[in-house]
Design a protein around this motif. Structure first.
Motif, short mmCIF file in Angstrom:
data_model
loop_
_atom_site.label_atom_id
_atom_site.label_comp_id
_atom_site.label_asym_id
_atom_site.label_seq_id
_atom_site.Cartn_x
_atom_site.Cartn_y
_atom_site.Cartn_z
N SER A 133 -27.64 -45.28 -32.43
CA SER A 133 -28.86 -44.57 -32.05
C SER A 133 -30.05 -45.39 -32.52
O SER A 133 -29.89 -46.37 -33.26
N GLY A 134 -31.24 -44.99 -32.08
CA GLY A 134 -32.46 -45.63 -32.55
C GLY A 134 -33.11 -46.57 -31.56
O GLY A 134 -34.19 -47.10 -31.83
N TYR A 173 -27.07 -50.23 -40.38
CA TYR A 173 -28.43 -50.28 -39.86
C TYR A 173 -28.78 -51.69 -39.36
O TYR A 173 -28.21 -52.68 -39.81
N ARG A 193 -35.55 -49.41 -35.81
CA ARG A 193 -34.37 -49.44 -36.67
C ARG A 193 -33.22 -48.76 -35.95
O ARG A 193 -33.30 -47.58 -35.59
N LEU A 194 -32.18 -49.52 -35.74
CA LEU A 194 -30.97 -49.00 -35.13
C LEU A 194 -30.02 -48.49 -36.20
O LEU A 194 -29.94 -49.06 -37.29
N SER A 195 -29.30 -47.44 -35.87
CA SER A 195 -28.30 -46.88 -36.77
C SER A 195 -26.97 -46.81 -36.06
O SER A 195 -26.90 -46.63 -34.83
#
Length: 123
Positions: A7-8, A80, A19-21
């Motif tokens: 997500s993100g 992350y 910021r990707l998670s």
């Protein structure tokens, strides 16, 4: 079995940040090497960054070095990717991946993949 959910992603102007998670579930997260990859339209999937839990070390593609940071929170089973100073050429679908072999992750192979999250950087 490991399940990965990213997500993100989103739309951001050049120079911006995202910021990707990647939340992992299933087997023990801490025993897997983790990485981020991306696929731009019309291009092959490419390595972005990887995290080695054994050496507590990270590896980055030259194209993102100094701008992206990979990190992991074992307590929340989350990987992350902090992306700063984004460029239009960073536009791609970003995938997280997990494997028990560091050479495989480093070379772009993995047993487990997420479904991907779209990142679009406008100029």
């Amino acid at each position: 079995q490991v399940q990965l959910v990213e997500s993100g992603g989103g739309l951001v102007q050049a120079g911006g940040s995202l910021r990707l998670s990647c939340v992992a579930s299933g087997r023990t997260f801490s025993s897997y090497f983790m990485g981020w990859f991306r696929r731009a339209p019309g291009k092959e999937r490419e390595f972005v960054a990887a995290f080695s839990w054994i050496a507590r070390s990270t590896l980055y593609a030259d194209s993102v070095k100094g701008r992206f940071t990979i990190s992991r929170d074992v307590a929340s089973n989350t990987l992350y990717l902090q992306m700063n100073s984004l460029k239009p050429e960073d536009t791609a679908v970003y995938y997280c991946a997990a494997d028990q072999s560091w050479p495989r992750i480093r070379d772009g192979y993995a047993d487990y993949w997420g479904q991907g999250t779209q990142v679009t950087v406008s100029s």
